[in-house]
Scaffold this motif. Structure first.
Motif, PDB file in Angstrom:
ATOM      1  N   LEU A   3      36.708  40.155  26.181  1.00 11.79           N
ATOM      2  CA  LEU A   3      37.726  39.832  27.172  1.00 11.79           C
ATOM      3  C   LEU A   3      38.281  38.432  26.926  1.00 11.79           C
ATOM      4  N   ASP A   4      39.556  38.272  27.248  1.00 12.66           N
ATOM      5  CA  ASP A   4      40.147  36.939  27.119  1.00 12.66           C
ATOM      6  C   ASP A   4      39.678  36.054  28.276  1.00 12.66           C
ATOM      7  N   ASN A   5      39.887  34.731  28.104  1.00 12.08           N
ATOM      8  CA  ASN A   5      39.388  33.775  29.094  1.00 12.08           C
ATOM      9  C   ASN A   5      39.969  34.012  30.478  1.00 12.08           C
ATOM     10  N   GLU A   6      41.251  34.312  30.565  1.00 13.50           N
ATOM     11  CA  GLU A   6      41.903  34.497  31.850  1.00 13.50           C
ATOM     12  C   GLU A   6      41.283  35.656  32.608  1.00 13.50           C
ATOM     13  N   THR A   7      40.982  36.719  31.882  1.00  7.67           N
ATOM     14  CA  THR A   7      40.396  37.893  32.527  1.00  7.67           C
ATOM     15  C   THR A   7      38.996  37.595  33.034  1.00  7.67           C
ATOM     16  N   THR A   8      38.204  36.889  32.210  1.00  5.73           N
ATOM     17  CA  THR A   8      36.849  36.558  32.655  1.00  5.73           C
ATOM     18  C   THR A   8      36.864  35.635  33.862  1.00  5.73           C
ATOM     19  N   HIS A   9      37.829  34.733  33.911  1.00  3.70           N
ATOM     20  CA  HIS A   9      37.978  33.867  35.092  1.00  3.70           C
ATOM     21  C   HIS A   9      38.277  34.699  36.330  1.00  3.70           C
ATOM     22  N   GLN A  10      39.151  35.657  36.194  1.00  5.16           N
ATOM     23  CA  GLN A  10      39.521  36.512  37.323  1.00  5.16           C
ATOM     24  C   GLN A  10      38.312  37.300  37.816  1.00  5.16           C
ATOM     25  N   PHE A  11      37.552  37.885  36.863  1.00 10.34           N
ATOM     26  CA  PHE A  11      36.355  38.632  37.248  1.00 10.34           C
ATOM     27  C   PHE A  11      35.344  37.721  37.942  1.00 10.34           C
ATOM     28  N   ALA A  12      35.201  36.510  37.421  1.00  7.26           N
ATOM     29  CA  ALA A  12      34.254  35.569  38.022  1.00  7.26           C
ATOM     30  C   ALA A  12      34.638  35.253  39.461  1.00  7.26           C
ATOM     31  N   GLU A  13      35.950  35.039  39.683  1.00  7.41           N
ATOM     32  CA  GLU A  13      36.420  34.745  41.041  1.00  7.41           C
ATOM     33  C   GLU A  13      36.211  35.939  41.962  1.00  7.41           C
ATOM     34  N   LEU A  14      36.467  37.134  41.448  1.00  8.74           N
ATOM     35  CA  LEU A  14      36.270  38.345  42.249  1.00  8.74           C
ATOM     36  C   LEU A  14      34.799  38.528  42.601  1.00  8.74           C
ATOM     37  N   ALA A  15      33.918  38.271  41.622  1.00  8.99           N
ATOM     38  CA  ALA A  15      32.488  38.431  41.863  1.00  8.99           C
ATOM     39  C   ALA A  15      31.997  37.467  42.937  1.00  8.99           C
ATOM     40  N   LEU A  16      32.419  36.211  42.843  1.00 10.74           N
ATOM     41  CA  LEU A  16      32.010  35.221  43.830  1.00 10.74           C
ATOM     42  C   LEU A  16      32.568  35.534  45.211  1.00 10.74           C
ATOM     43  N   ALA A  17      33.822  36.001  45.259  1.00 10.48           N
ATOM     44  CA  ALA A  17      34.433  36.360  46.536  1.00 10.48           C
ATOM     45  C   ALA A  17      33.707  37.549  47.160  1.00 10.48           C
ATOM     46  N   TYR A  31      24.994  37.062  41.102  1.00  9.56           N
ATOM     47  CA  TYR A  31      26.268  36.926  40.404  1.00  9.56           C
ATOM     48  C   TYR A  31      26.395  37.950  39.277  1.00  9.56           C
ATOM     49  N   GLU A  32      25.330  38.113  38.504  1.00  6.26           N
ATOM     50  CA  GLU A  32      25.384  39.065  37.381  1.00  6.26           C
ATOM     51  C   GLU A  32      25.610  40.486  37.891  1.00  6.26           C
ATOM     52  N   LEU A  33      24.919  40.823  38.996  1.00  5.06           N
ATOM     53  CA  LEU A  33      25.056  42.168  39.568  1.00  5.06           C
ATOM     54  C   LEU A  33      26.484  42.425  40.028  1.00  5.06           C
ATOM     55  N   TRP A  34      27.058  41.465  40.736  1.00  2.79           N
ATOM     56  CA  TRP A  34      28.408  41.677  41.276  1.00  2.79           C
ATOM     57  C   TRP A  34      29.484  41.509  40.200  1.00  2.79           C
ATOM     58  N   TYR A  35      29.214  40.713  39.169  1.00  2.35           N
ATOM     59  CA  TYR A  35      30.177  40.630  38.066  1.00  2.35           C
ATOM     60  C   TYR A  35      30.302  41.993  37.379  1.00  2.35           C
ATOM     61  N   ALA A  36      29.155  42.621  37.137  1.00  3.52           N
ATOM     62  CA  ALA A  36      29.177  43.953  36.523  1.00  3.52           C
ATOM     63  C   ALA A  36      29.892  44.954  37.422  1.00  3.52           C
ATOM     64  N   HIS A  37      29.735  44.783  38.750  1.00  2.03           N
ATOM     65  CA  HIS A  37      30.395  45.669  39.714  1.00  2.03           C
ATOM     66  C   HIS A  37      31.913  45.526  39.658  1.00  2.03           C
ATOM     67  N   VAL A  38      32.433  44.270  39.722  1.00  2.00           N
ATOM     68  CA  VAL A  38      33.890  44.089  39.757  1.00  2.00           C
ATOM     69  C   VAL A  38      34.517  44.342  38.394  1.00  2.00           C
ATOM     70  N   GLU A  39      33.721  44.219  37.326  1.00  3.76           N
ATOM     71  CA  GLU A  39      34.257  44.484  35.999  1.00  3.76           C
ATOM     72  C   GLU A  39      34.589  45.969  35.828  1.00  3.76           C
ATOM     73  N   GLY A  40      33.899  46.827  36.585  1.00  2.69           N
ATOM     74  CA  GLY A  40      34.229  48.255  36.604  1.00  2.69           C
ATOM     75  C   GLY A  40      33.688  49.061  35.456  1.00  2.69           C
ATOM     76  N   LYS A  41      32.784  48.518  34.659  1.00  2.00           N
ATOM     77  CA  LYS A  41      32.261  49.258  33.509  1.00  2.00           C
ATOM     78  C   LYS A  41      31.039  50.102  33.860  1.00  2.00           C
ATOM     79  N   ASN A  42      30.542  49.936  35.060  1.00  2.00           N
ATOM     80  CA  ASN A  42      29.348  50.675  35.479  1.00  2.00           C
ATOM     81  C   ASN A  42      29.625  51.356  36.816  1.00  2.00           C
ATOM     82  N   PRO A  43      30.283  52.544  36.776  1.00  2.00           N
ATOM     83  CA  PRO A  43      30.634  53.247  38.022  1.00  2.00           C
ATOM     84  C   PRO A  43      29.414  53.575  38.873  1.00  2.00           C
ATOM     85  N   SER A  44      28.280  53.832  38.250  1.00  2.00           N
ATOM     86  CA  SER A  44      27.073  54.158  39.013  1.00  2.00           C
ATOM     87  C   SER A  44      26.624  52.957  39.837  1.00  2.00           C
ATOM     88  N   LEU A  45      26.716  51.767  39.226  1.00  2.00           N
ATOM     89  CA  LEU A  45      26.344  50.538  39.949  1.00  2.00           C
ATOM     90  C   LEU A  45      27.252  50.329  41.150  1.00  2.00           C
TER      91      LEU A  45
END
Length: 354
Positions: A3-17, A31-45
């Motif tokens: 992922l590009d830097n801008e996208t990772t920043h956005q995911f980080a902000e979404l995870a913290l929010a 943080y790791e749990l919710w980052y994986a959640h907002v990233e959307g790569k783990n639908p089961s999570l």
């Protein structure tokens, strides 16, 4: 895909929010749990997180820990990420604790934190998922170092400014307490000092003496040689008298050509001896005119000495010392008279004495 830097920043902000909304602390695991959640790569999570939420959208820490162990902990990067974040969190916490507890400069600790930040920056290349958060914390560390340096500079400037103000205040206080011409204490300082020492002497049952001294024929001298030479005489007399005043004794210019010496802990006999010593020291100094080096002769002083008595007020003590001074003048000047030699008021006259 990286992922590009801008996208990772956005995911980080979404995870913290999202963590903030669920009421969970932004710990490395959460943080790791919710980052994986907002990233959307783990639908089961994401589905399990939705089920774990109560009616208000909150998630307990116990449920979050269960989700982490079940769905995240066994991933390849999880342990490395936890170690990475924990080490950084420990460094920041230790730094703040040291600064808060000791109040010392954070410069050395900030340098150590900077080195750690560089190591973490390298590690984030392997873990883009936490890169955005680490970049933010590294930025905060840098800002903290810069602000700390600014505060140290301002503190140093403030200390110097306070020291300057203190020196100014001390200079003003000295000017307020000193006679401008002679540099000895002025009349106001004499009044305060005499009142204080009289009170202490009465309270402690200790002796106290007062000496009043007057330059003989000063008006005639001043009229003959001029005011500048007269000022020179006053400074010389103050210098000679001050050289013979020690410890708690206090010399003051009482007014015009008259000086006073407050002598705490001193008997009448000892005060008389000191007054005569001063008189002799003044008489031993010949005065010369500065511009022409002309010999102006010697200066003499008449001095009166009084002893504190229990009923005395400042006024009565000064009046008695003044009476002794004029008795010395009347007896021919250039001598010391104490209250044992003082005439009664009916016999005493100050008229025509100068």
């Amino acid at each position: 895909m990286i992922l590009d830097n801008e996208t990772t920043h956005q995911f980080a902000e979404l995870a913290l929010a999202a963590l903030r909304k669920t009421g969970l602390a932004a710990t490395p695991r959460n943080y790791e749990l919710w980052y994986a959640h907002v990233e959307g790569k783990n639908p089961s999570l994401s589905a399990h997180i939705q089920k774990a939420m109560d009616s208000t959208g909150k998630v307990t820490q116990e449920k979050a820990d269960q989700l982490y162990k079940k769905l995240v902990q066994h991933s390849d990067i999880s342990n490395d990420v936890i170690d990475l974040m924990t080490r950084f969190h420990t460094e920041v916490t230790d730094l703040y604790d040291i600064v808060e507890q000791t109040g010392e400069s954070a410069q050395g600790h900030s340098e150590k934190l900077s080195d750690m930040s560089d190591q973490l920056r390298d590690s984030t290349e392997k873990f883009p998922a936490v890169g955005a958060l680490l970049e933010g914390v590294i930025s905060v560390a840098k800002t903290m170092r810069e602000e700390n340096q600014y505060l140290e500079d301002r503190l140093a400037a403030s200390i110097e400014e306070v020291n300057t103000l203190q020196r100014d205040v001390e200079a003003i206080q000295r000017e307020a307490m000193q006679d401008a011409l002679t540099g000895v204490a002025n009349r106001a300082t004499f009044d305060r000092s005499l009142e204080k020492h009289m009170s202490e002497a009465k309270e402690n049952g200790e002796p106290l003496a007062l000496v009043l001294g007057d330059i003989d024929h000063f008006k005639k001298f001043n009229d003959t040689w001029g005011h500048q030479t007269g000022d020179q005489v006053l400074r010389l007399v103050a210098e000679v008298m001050n050289a013979n005043v020690k410890g708690m004794d206090m010399l003051a210019r009482y007014g015009g050509e008259e000086f006073a010496v407050v002598l705490p802990g001193t008997t009448l006999e000892n005060a008389h001896r000191l007054a005569d010593k001063i008189r002799c020291a003044v008489e031993s100094r010949r005065l010369r005119k500065r511009r022409t080096d002309e010999d102006l002769g010697v200066i003499t002083m008449s001095m009166g000495v009084a002893q504190l008595h229990a009923p005395d007020t400042m006024e009565t003590l000064i009046e008695r010392a003044d009476g002794c001074l004029y008795a010395a003048k009347s007896a021919g000047r250039n001598r010391v008279c104490d209250e044992r030699e003082l005439k009664t008021p009916d016999e005493e006259s100050h008229q025509g004495v100068a």
